[in-house]
Write a protein that holds these residues in place. Structure first.
Motif, mmCIF file in Angstrom:
data_model
loop_
_atom_site.group_PDB
_atom_site.id
_atom_site.type_symbol
_atom_site.label_atom_id
_atom_site.label_comp_id
_atom_site.label_asym_id
_atom_site.label_seq_id
_atom_site.Cartn_x
_atom_site.Cartn_y
_atom_site.Cartn_z
ATOM 1 N N GLU A 237 -6.628 0.655 -4.991
ATOM 2 C CA GLU A 237 -7.133 -0.578 -5.598
ATOM 3 C C GLU A 237 -6.007 -1.596 -5.775
ATOM 4 N N LEU A 238 -4.812 -1.093 -6.088
ATOM 5 C CA LEU A 238 -3.692 -1.963 -6.456
ATOM 6 C C LEU A 238 -3.181 -2.801 -5.280
ATOM 7 N N ASN A 239 -2.969 -2.137 -4.134
ATOM 8 C CA ASN A 239 -2.347 -2.863 -3.013
ATOM 9 C C ASN A 239 -3.075 -2.691 -1.680
ATOM 10 N N GLY A 240 -4.204 -2.002 -1.692
ATOM 11 C CA GLY A 240 -4.983 -1.852 -0.454
ATOM 12 C C GLY A 240 -4.385 -0.888 0.560
ATOM 13 N N ARG A 241 -3.315 -0.161 0.179
ATOM 14 C CA ARG A 241 -2.746 0.809 1.125
ATOM 15 C C ARG A 241 -3.699 1.971 1.344
ATOM 16 N N LYS A 242 -3.645 2.515 2.547
ATOM 17 C CA LYS A 242 -4.597 3.588 2.869
ATOM 18 C C LYS A 242 -3.921 4.946 2.766
ATOM 19 N N VAL A 243 -4.644 5.874 2.123
ATOM 20 C CA VAL A 243 -4.146 7.235 1.923
ATOM 21 C C VAL A 243 -5.143 8.183 2.573
#
Length: 529
Positions: free
Chosen positions: A428-434
């Motif tokens: 949610e914070l930075n849109g990075r994908k995990v």
């Protein structure tokens, strides 16, 4: 032919085991007896002489292991048999758990030397929870291994099963002479020549007959008589009803690589295995013999044919018939869809079918409409249960290694995640994908498939997460939930279906959330409603 008769002909089962117990080899030999293939591929360590029929993904050929469930079908003795060959490797267990929702019975393969192994225990537990009928096949009898009675004890104790042998080995390893088939009352002699398809079978009702000594030798005959006496005394008689209810498990011995004991297993399976079974939906129980169609998606596979960018949704037909070009209701989307080219399978060969019946597995070309667990029906709103996503055990950031191919990477990740091989979380914070997976080997498979099927390259970075917890607030507008989101925003993500997920960095964090925010429930499974 009537609907009832067609459905009664169906036998749909899964083959499960620990890796290397000989599951894929057994699948091949069953196909060989069914006349579906002419020559089996020997899967030996990583040196694949001729790729095993059911391992059609390139990475499986290189590694010599199965990483995805294959669907295969053949006809034998007027029965239509559907086999689901599952991955044994624990890193692909989630695919196997989902596949077990689509089978009516199971064959458990056990290595004679290694006995019951960890992965087999987990899979059998899932079958026991669902009361799935099981047959045990003890494989590799031509090798030195554990004593037959010790193995039967181990199966009973470690797997919690009640077994009854329907065949028994005559010697083992170097002394292996053959098998006495208790089910058919005959002897199968082993010649040790794996090129020969089927060994000599001699009808033998009376094992006290001195003729037996001439055929297999005095010592072997004496041992066999003693062993069978013990079998009849110690183990319960086979009862079909007890087997169908999951309370009794017949055991067969053999060597799949040498085609030995496989026909006996198949012949008995045809006689005792269940027709398609009743399946529970949230609304009601669905009987396979109902006229109206219903089915559910248990697997999605992108790029089964690398030449055509196709994506197939595998549907297990639960009731009635599925007909080509007929509109069916996609329950989740609430819209009617029809399919012009539904596929039936035989490993790499797919053929378009006009009509399929309850018990069959059908592949539907999918442009992104389906997700695992979706239901298709003739019109009734049904939801079949039991295909959740579990909390992954490994988490890594995924990075694009080739900025020119961002579009391909995004598309590849999107499609592979729909298959359920792994789960995608967007922070949610930075849109990075995990990416979260059940086993670390999955990352290699994803990287390989992204490059070879989509032309995209990726790298990974470690992301220290203990568990993914799906978040269920009792009141989404409450101050408590707003505070939880503000305090934990660094650890919040959305899954592929836009559900909120808390990526907890430790067991302690989960316990703290439970204490501090009692109205916010955390679930380790995506299907919690």
């Amino acid at each position: 032919m009537s609907l009832k008769k067609e459905i009664s002909k169906r036998r749909t089962f899964g083959i499960i085991s620990h890796p290397d117990a000989g599951k894929t080899t057994l699948t091949e030999k069953l196909l060989l007896f069914g006349g579906a293939i002419q020559e089996a591929g020997a899967v030996k360590s990583n040196k694949i002489k001729k790729g095993a029929t059911s391992d059609f993904m390139e990475i499986e050929r290189q590694r010599g292991i199965s990483v995805a469930t294959s669907v295969l079908a053949f006809n034998y003795r007027d029965k239509k048999i559907n086999i689901l060959d599952t991955p044994g490797h624990k890193d692909f267990a989630e695919d196997t758990f989902r596949t077990l929702t689509a089978v009516d019975s199971v064959i458990v393969v056990i290595d004679v030397a290694k006995g019951v192994e960890e992965q087999t225990e987990k899979l059998v537990e899932v079958c026991r929870m669902r009361n799935i009928p099981m047959i045990v096949f003890i494989n590799k009898l031509d090798r030195e291994g554990k004593d037959a009675f010790d193995l039967l004890d181990e199966v009973e104790q470690k797997l919690g099963l009640t077994v009854t042998p329907l065949s028994f080995p005559i010697g083992m390893g170097y002394d292996f002479k053959g098998i006495y088939n208790i089910w058919e009352k005959n002897i199968n002699l082993f010649s040790g020549d794996s090129r020969k398809n089927i060994e000599d079978t001699i009808a033998f009702d009376d094992i006290t007959n001195p003729e037996l000594d001439k055929i297999i030798g005095e010592k072997s005959a004496s041992d066999l008589r003693d062993n069978l006496e013990l079998v009849y005394e110690v183990y319960p008689d086979f009862e079909k009803q007890a087997y169908l209810e999951g309370k009794l498990q017949p055991v067969f011995f053999g060597s799949a690589l040498n085609n030995f004991g496989v026909r006996e297993l198949l012949d008995c399976f045809i006689d005792i295995a269940p027709n398609p079974r009743i399946k529970k939906a949230e609304e009601r129980e669905v009987d396979p013999f109902e006229e109206s169609f219903s089915g559910f998606v248990f697997k999605i596979h992108a790029n089964m044919d690398p030449k055509h960018r196709d994506r197939l949704a595998f549907i297990k037909i639960v009731s009635g018939t599925f007909e080509r070009n007929t509109p069916y209701l996609h329950v989740r989307q609430g819209k009617k869809m029809k399919f012009s080219s539904p596929n039936a399978f035989f490993a790499e060969k797919k053929e378009i079918v006009d009509i399929s019946y309850a018990g069959d597995i059908v592949g539907l070309h999918d442009t992104g409409n389906f997700k695992i667990g979706d239901t298709l029906t003739s019109g009734e709103e049904l939801h079949f249960k039991g295909i959740p996503s579990f909390s992954p055990e490994h988490f890594r950031y995924i990075n694009n290694a080739d900025p020119m191919k961002a579009k391909q990477l995004y598309k590849g990740i999107d499609q592979l995640m729909d298959e359920g091989v792994a789960q995608l979380f967007t922070l949610e914070l930075n849109g990075r994908k995990v990416i979260g997976t059940v086993g670390a080997l999955q990352y290699e498979v994803i990287q390989y498939r992204l490059e070879h099927e989509y032309g995209a390259k990726c790298t990974y970075e470690n992301f220290p997460v203990h568990k993914a917890c799906w978040v269920e607030p009792s009141d989404p507008k409450s101050e408590e939930f707003a505070e939880f989101k503000r305090v934990k925003q660094k650890f919040l993500a959305k899954d592929k279906h836009d559900q909120l997920v808390f990526l907890a960095d430790s067991y302690f964090s989960i316990e703290m959330v439970k204490q501090k925010y009692p109205s916010v429930k955390l679930h380790f499974v995506s299907e919690y409603k």
